[in-house]
Structures are given as structure tokens and as C-alpha cells.
Motif scaffolding. Structure first.
Motif, mmCIF file in Angstrom:
data_model
loop_
_atom_site.group_PDB
_atom_site.id
_atom_site.type_symbol
_atom_site.label_atom_id
_atom_site.label_comp_id
_atom_site.label_asym_id
_atom_site.label_seq_id
_atom_site.Cartn_x
_atom_site.Cartn_y
_atom_site.Cartn_z
ATOM 1 N N UNK A 1 47.481 -11.696 -3.287
ATOM 2 C CA UNK A 1 47.769 -11.280 -4.128
ATOM 3 C C UNK A 1 48.583 -12.002 -5.117
ATOM 4 N N UNK A 2 48.291 -12.132 -6.331
ATOM 5 C CA UNK A 2 48.775 -13.128 -7.227
ATOM 6 C C UNK A 2 50.116 -12.524 -8.136
ATOM 7 N N UNK A 3 50.779 -13.478 -8.367
ATOM 8 C CA UNK A 3 52.138 -12.835 -9.179
ATOM 9 C C UNK A 3 52.066 -13.068 -10.815
ATOM 10 N N UNK A 4 50.973 -12.809 -11.217
ATOM 11 C CA UNK A 4 50.736 -12.714 -12.666
ATOM 12 C C UNK A 4 51.356 -11.950 -13.349
ATOM 13 N N UNK A 5 52.151 -12.278 -14.307
ATOM 14 C CA UNK A 5 53.107 -11.583 -15.163
ATOM 15 C C UNK A 5 52.070 -11.175 -16.697
ATOM 16 N N UNK A 6 51.979 -9.817 -16.924
ATOM 17 C CA UNK A 6 51.314 -9.466 -18.025
ATOM 18 C C UNK A 6 52.266 -9.520 -19.247
ATOM 19 N N UNK A 7 52.006 -10.357 -20.237
ATOM 20 C CA UNK A 7 52.946 -10.439 -21.170
ATOM 21 C C UNK A 7 53.052 -9.234 -22.152
ATOM 22 N N UNK A 8 54.124 -8.946 -22.881
ATOM 23 C CA UNK A 8 54.209 -7.989 -23.887
ATOM 24 C C UNK A 8 53.142 -8.235 -25.036
ATOM 25 N N UNK A 9 52.705 -7.242 -25.350
ATOM 26 C CA UNK A 9 51.738 -7.334 -26.987
ATOM 27 C C UNK A 9 52.219 -8.280 -27.793
ATOM 28 N N UNK A 10 53.700 -8.168 -28.117
ATOM 29 C CA UNK A 10 54.169 -9.064 -29.263
ATOM 30 C C UNK A 10 54.124 -10.543 -28.845
ATOM 31 N N UNK A 12 51.535 -11.999 -27.151
ATOM 32 C CA UNK A 12 50.006 -12.306 -27.058
ATOM 33 C C UNK A 12 49.559 -13.019 -28.297
ATOM 34 N N UNK A 13 48.914 -14.153 -28.271
ATOM 35 C CA UNK A 13 48.361 -14.753 -29.678
ATOM 36 C C UNK A 13 47.576 -13.989 -30.423
ATOM 37 N N UNK A 14 47.763 -14.008 -31.624
ATOM 38 C CA UNK A 14 46.758 -13.079 -32.459
ATOM 39 C C UNK A 14 45.265 -13.242 -32.084
ATOM 40 N N UNK A 15 44.616 -14.398 -31.760
ATOM 41 C CA UNK A 15 43.190 -14.626 -31.548
ATOM 42 C C UNK A 15 42.977 -13.730 -30.254
ATOM 43 N N UNK A 16 43.831 -13.617 -29.440
ATOM 44 C CA UNK A 16 43.611 -12.841 -28.118
ATOM 45 C C UNK A 16 43.782 -11.401 -28.265
ATOM 46 N N UNK A 17 44.085 -10.893 -29.415
ATOM 47 C CA UNK A 17 44.221 -9.393 -29.705
ATOM 48 C C UNK A 17 43.019 -8.586 -30.070
ATOM 49 N N UNK A 18 42.840 -7.413 -30.068
ATOM 50 C CA UNK A 18 41.597 -6.965 -30.531
ATOM 51 C C UNK A 18 41.504 -6.988 -32.111
ATOM 52 N N UNK A 19 40.367 -7.208 -32.568
ATOM 53 C CA UNK A 19 40.188 -7.377 -33.916
ATOM 54 C C UNK A 19 39.460 -6.139 -34.714
ATOM 55 N N UNK A 20 40.254 -5.084 -34.908
ATOM 56 C CA UNK A 20 39.935 -3.907 -35.448
ATOM 57 C C UNK A 20 39.489 -3.841 -37.185
ATOM 58 N N UNK A 21 39.658 -4.759 -37.519
ATOM 59 C CA UNK A 21 39.502 -4.800 -38.883
ATOM 60 C C UNK A 21 37.942 -4.731 -39.478
ATOM 61 N N UNK A 22 36.939 -4.773 -38.446
ATOM 62 C CA UNK A 22 35.687 -4.315 -38.779
ATOM 63 C C UNK A 22 35.505 -2.868 -38.813
ATOM 64 N N UNK A 23 36.478 -2.250 -38.352
ATOM 65 C CA UNK A 23 36.447 -0.673 -38.531
ATOM 66 C C UNK A 23 37.307 -0.442 -39.626
ATOM 67 N N UNK A 24 38.536 -0.698 -39.638
ATOM 68 C CA UNK A 24 39.533 -0.493 -40.819
ATOM 69 C C UNK A 24 40.340 -1.667 -40.933
ATOM 70 N N UNK A 25 40.841 -1.939 -42.302
ATOM 71 C CA UNK A 25 41.664 -3.335 -42.284
ATOM 72 C C UNK A 25 42.953 -2.686 -41.939
ATOM 73 N N UNK A 26 43.508 -1.611 -42.055
ATOM 74 C CA UNK A 26 44.865 -1.396 -41.559
ATOM 75 C C UNK A 26 44.878 0.342 -41.699
ATOM 76 N N UNK A 27 45.931 0.882 -41.227
ATOM 77 C CA UNK A 27 46.262 1.997 -40.912
ATOM 78 C C UNK A 27 46.116 2.859 -42.275
#
Length: 89
Positions: A1-10, A12-27
Motif C-alpha cells: 500500500x502506498x503512502x500517497x497524500x492527496x493534496x487539498x484542492x487549493x 492542485x495546479x489549475x491545469x489539473x483541475x476540472x475546466x467547467x467553462x465549457x458549461x458555464x464561465x462562472x456561477x
């Protein structure tokens, strides 16, 4: 079993986050679209008793129904994905 730590969303680099702008630019854009959907929903009763009047009446409803459901799916998809972005928030 690995000891990988999952980073907090804050962290995570922007290119590695979901890009929802194809649906809506913002809330805010989503909010405007939701208001449009609610306005469309208000039209539903106007179709009562009209579908059998003519092929044109039926076609008008089917076009409305398609547009209404596509918008509903888009709204729901964006909302669900935004919720799942970070359950820790």
C-alpha cells in the motif's frame, strides 16, 4: 500500500483541475441560465390541450421540450460537478 497524500484542492495546479467553462464561465452565468430555465418552465402549462391540434403545434412543443431538457441537463451537470470539486469545502 502506498503512502500517497492527496493534496487539498487549493494546492492542485489549475491545469489539473476540472475546466467547467465549457458549461458555464462562472456561477453567475449558471444563475442566469437557471432563471431562464425557470421562465421556460412557466411556459409548460400553455401547451396543455394543444398537442393534437396540428402537426405544427406538436412540432413546436417537441422543439421546446428538447431545448428545455438540454438546458436542464446542462444546469444539473454543472451543479453536480461543482459540488464534487472538493467535498472538503
Amino acid at each position: 500500500m502506498s503512502n500517497t497524500i492527496i493534496p487539498a484542492r487549493g494546492d492542485v495546479a489549475l491545469p489539473d483541475k476540472w475546466d467547467l467553462s465549457a458549461l458555464y464561465k462562472n456561477d453567475n452565468e449558471w444563475d442566469l441560465s437557471l432563471a431562464g430555465w425557470e421562465k421556460m418552465a412557466g411556459r409548460i402549462p400553455s401547451f396543455k390541450g394543444t398537442l393534437a391540434k396540428s402537426p405544427l403545434s406538436l412540432a413546436e412543443y417537441m422543439d421546446f421540450y428538447k431545448e428545455f431538457n438540454i438546458l436542464e441537463e446542462r444546469l444539473g451537470c454543472y451543479c453536480q460537478l461543482r459540488q464534487c470539486e472538493d467535498e472538503g469545502d
